[in-house]
Design a protein around this motif. Structure first.
Motif, PDB file in Angstrom:
ATOM      1  N   LYS A 177       0.842  -1.204   0.000  1.00 47.60           N
ATOM      2  CA  LYS A 177       0.000   0.000   0.000  1.00 47.60           C
ATOM      3  C   LYS A 177       0.878   1.256   0.000  1.00 47.60           C
ATOM      4  N   ARG A 178       1.876   1.281   0.890  1.00 50.70           N
ATOM      5  CA  ARG A 178       2.774   2.443   0.976  1.00 50.70           C
ATOM      6  C   ARG A 178       3.535   2.649  -0.323  1.00 50.70           C
ATOM      7  N   GLU A 179       4.073   1.565  -0.878  1.00 47.19           N
ATOM      8  CA  GLU A 179       4.861   1.674  -2.101  1.00 47.19           C
ATOM      9  C   GLU A 179       4.004   2.126  -3.287  1.00 47.19           C
ATOM     10  N   ALA A 180       2.780   1.618  -3.354  1.00 47.35           N
ATOM     11  CA  ALA A 180       1.881   2.015  -4.446  1.00 47.35           C
ATOM     12  C   ALA A 180       1.562   3.505  -4.356  1.00 47.35           C
ATOM     13  N   LEU A 181       1.327   3.991  -3.134  1.00 49.65           N
ATOM     14  CA  LEU A 181       1.032   5.410  -2.953  1.00 49.65           C
ATOM     15  C   LEU A 181       2.261   6.262  -3.247  1.00 49.65           C
ATOM     16  N   LYS A 182       3.424   5.814  -2.791  1.00 48.47           N
ATOM     17  CA  LYS A 182       4.666   6.555  -3.036  1.00 48.47           C
ATOM     18  C   LYS A 182       4.938   6.678  -4.540  1.00 48.47           C
ATOM     19  N   LYS A 183       4.715   5.591  -5.265  1.00 44.30           N
ATOM     20  CA  LYS A 183       4.987   5.551  -6.701  1.00 44.30           C
ATOM     21  C   LYS A 183       4.037   6.468  -7.481  1.00 44.30           C
ATOM     22  N   ASN A 184       2.835   6.670  -6.949  1.00 44.76           N
ATOM     23  CA  ASN A 184       1.808   7.431  -7.669  1.00 44.76           C
ATOM     24  C   ASN A 184       1.411   8.710  -6.934  1.00 44.76           C
ATOM     25  N   HIS A 185       2.341   9.254  -6.149  1.00 43.34           N
ATOM     26  CA  HIS A 185       2.020  10.416  -5.313  1.00 43.34           C
ATOM     27  C   HIS A 185       1.605  11.652  -6.113  1.00 43.34           C
ATOM     28  N   LEU A 186       1.989  11.735  -7.364  1.00 44.49           N
ATOM     29  CA  LEU A 186       1.587  12.899  -8.165  1.00 44.49           C
ATOM     30  C   LEU A 186       0.106  12.855  -8.533  1.00 44.49           C
ATOM     31  N   HIS A 187      -0.487  11.664  -8.505  1.00 43.06           N
ATOM     32  CA  HIS A 187      -1.897  11.503  -8.884  1.00 43.06           C
ATOM     33  C   HIS A 187      -2.806  11.218  -7.699  1.00 43.06           C
ATOM     34  N   ALA A 188      -2.224  10.926  -6.543  1.00 43.29           N
ATOM     35  CA  ALA A 188      -3.035  10.536  -5.391  1.00 43.29           C
ATOM     36  C   ALA A 188      -2.388  11.054  -4.107  1.00 43.29           C
ATOM     37  N   LYS A 189      -3.153  11.840  -3.354  1.00 46.10           N
ATOM     38  CA  LYS A 189      -2.629  12.405  -2.108  1.00 46.10           C
ATOM     39  C   LYS A 189      -2.805  11.451  -0.936  1.00 46.10           C
ATOM     40  N   ASN A 190      -3.715  10.490  -1.067  1.00 42.74           N
ATOM     41  CA  ASN A 190      -3.933   9.510  -0.005  1.00 42.74           C
ATOM     42  C   ASN A 190      -4.374   8.198  -0.634  1.00 42.74           C
ATOM     43  N   PHE A 191      -4.521   7.170   0.201  1.00 39.44           N
ATOM     44  CA  PHE A 191      -4.795   5.841  -0.327  1.00 39.44           C
ATOM     45  C   PHE A 191      -6.177   5.753  -0.972  1.00 39.44           C
ATOM     46  N   THR A 192      -7.164   6.449  -0.421  1.00 41.56           N
ATOM     47  CA  THR A 192      -8.502   6.441  -1.008  1.00 41.56           C
ATOM     48  C   THR A 192      -8.481   7.013  -2.416  1.00 41.56           C
ATOM     49  N   SER A 193      -7.776   8.127  -2.608  1.00 39.82           N
ATOM     50  CA  SER A 193      -7.721   8.712  -3.950  1.00 39.82           C
ATOM     51  C   SER A 193      -6.907   7.834  -4.900  1.00 39.82           C
ATOM     52  N   LEU A 194      -5.926   7.084  -4.371  1.00 38.08           N
ATOM     53  CA  LEU A 194      -5.190   6.134  -5.212  1.00 38.08           C
ATOM     54  C   LEU A 194      -6.121   5.026  -5.704  1.00 38.08           C
ATOM     55  N   LEU A 195      -6.944   4.480  -4.803  1.00 40.75           N
ATOM     56  CA  LEU A 195      -7.907   3.456  -5.203  1.00 40.75           C
ATOM     57  C   LEU A 195      -8.862   3.999  -6.258  1.00 40.75           C
ATOM     58  N   ALA A 196      -9.357   5.219  -6.028  1.00 41.30           N
ATOM     59  CA  ALA A 196     -10.289   5.829  -6.984  1.00 41.30           C
ATOM     60  C   ALA A 196      -9.635   5.993  -8.349  1.00 41.30           C
ATOM     61  N   SER A 197      -8.391   6.479  -8.359  1.00 43.73           N
ATOM     62  CA  SER A 197      -7.694   6.674  -9.623  1.00 43.73           C
ATOM     63  C   SER A 197      -7.406   5.351 -10.322  1.00 43.73           C
ATOM     64  N   ALA A 198      -7.074   4.330  -9.526  1.00 47.95           N
ATOM     65  CA  ALA A 198      -6.792   3.010 -10.112  1.00 47.95           C
ATOM     66  C   ALA A 198      -8.054   2.401 -10.721  1.00 47.95           C
ATOM     67  N   ILE A 199      -9.198   2.585 -10.061  1.00 51.49           N
ATOM     68  CA  ILE A 199     -10.473   2.095 -10.611  1.00 51.49           C
ATOM     69  C   ILE A 199     -10.807   2.855 -11.888  1.00 51.49           C
ATOM     70  N   ARG A 200     -10.652   4.169 -11.847  1.00 51.61           N
ATOM     71  CA  ARG A 200     -10.986   5.002 -13.002  1.00 51.61           C
ATOM     72  C   ARG A 200     -10.110   4.665 -14.206  1.00 51.61           C
ATOM     73  N   ALA A 201      -8.834   4.380 -13.942  1.00 52.24           N
ATOM     74  CA  ALA A 201      -7.907   4.051 -15.012  1.00 52.24           C
ATOM     75  C   ALA A 201      -7.983   2.578 -15.407  1.00 52.24           C
ATOM     76  N   ALA A 202      -8.871   1.830 -14.724  1.00 52.54           N
ATOM     77  CA  ALA A 202      -9.090   0.399 -15.013  1.00 52.54           C
ATOM     78  C   ALA A 202      -7.811  -0.419 -14.887  1.00 52.54           C
ATOM     79  N   VAL A 203      -6.989  -0.101 -13.894  1.00 54.52           N
ATOM     80  CA  VAL A 203      -5.767  -0.878 -13.681  1.00 54.52           C
ATOM     81  C   VAL A 203      -5.946  -1.918 -12.579  1.00 54.52           C
ATOM     82  N   ILE A 204      -7.074  -1.862 -11.871  1.00 52.07           N
ATOM     83  CA  ILE A 204      -7.386  -2.915 -10.898  1.00 52.07           C
ATOM     84  C   ILE A 204      -8.788  -3.465 -11.170  1.00 52.07           C
TER      85      ILE A 204
END
Length: 204
Positions: A177-204
């Motif tokens: 979880k930490r590494e995924a957020l660190k890698k995508n910090h420019l697109h997601a400020k927290n883990f919830t927004s990372l999940l939202a972005s990943a769903i929107r981009a259809a990568v999960i």
């Protein structure tokens, strides 16, 4: 448009009795877009009686980020939009407030029964994805294991459940979880927004 329809369909699966969503709230508390699928009789009563001024869903959303059940914001005994909605058959629901790239979305979701924690988590992620869909496409980069972890969590699994399902330690789940957020910090400020972005981009 198809993506937004798909996200709305997911919210309607959680909220069988309707949704009220405001997207892109500004400093004055006004949304750029508004969608409501509540029963017409309730909507008419709500607006004719100016219940927006006694609506704890709006008050929570404007003043907080997060998600709670209607019963948690209707406490206190005074008549308000949530307590009056019961007369129209709207007895259970979720209040959601998320922020993505500086844009806030607030939603009231009417459910037939008391919403579970998993339903609340999923609704919050989907609302964030819906708000995120109004901006440019993020380039979310995840390893295969990070995708597996995020997919399970997006489906409502806890860190412990995820660890059990993937046969790894909880500390390893948290590492991914930490590494995924660190890698995508420019697109997601927290883990919830990372999940939202990943769903929107259809990568999960």
């Amino acid at each position: 448009m198809f993506e937004q329809d798909s996200l709305l369909a997911r919210l309607h699966e959680i909220a069988e009795d309707g949704v009220a969503i405001g997207l892109g709230f500004n400093q004055m508390g006004q949304p750029k877009e508004h969608l409501c699928t509540y029963d017409d009789a309730w909507q008419k009563h709500y607006w004719e009686n100016e219940l927006i001024f006694s609506d704890p869903v709006i008050a929570f959303g404007v003043n907080n980020l997060g998600a709670v059940r209607w019963s948690d914001v209707a406490a206190g005994g005074a008549a308000n939009a949530v307590t009056i909605a019961r007369d129209f058959g709207l007895t259970n629901g979720i209040v959601l407030s998320v922020q993505v790239d500086g844009e806030r979305a607030i939603a009231g979701l009417a459910t037939r029964s008391r919403p579970s924690e998993a339903a609340i988590t999923e609704a919050r992620i989907v609302l964030a994805a819906l708000q995120a869909s109004k901006s440019g496409e993020p380039q979310i980069i995840l390893t295969q294991r990070q995708k597996e972890v995020l997919r399970l969590i997006a489906d409502g699994a806890s860190a412990e459940d995820t660890a059990h399902e993937l046969e790894i330690d909880i500390s390893t789940v948290n590492f991914h979880k930490r590494e995924a957020l660190k890698k995508n910090h420019l697109h997601a400020k927290n883990f919830t927004s990372l999940l939202a972005s990943a769903i929107r981009a259809a990568v999960i």
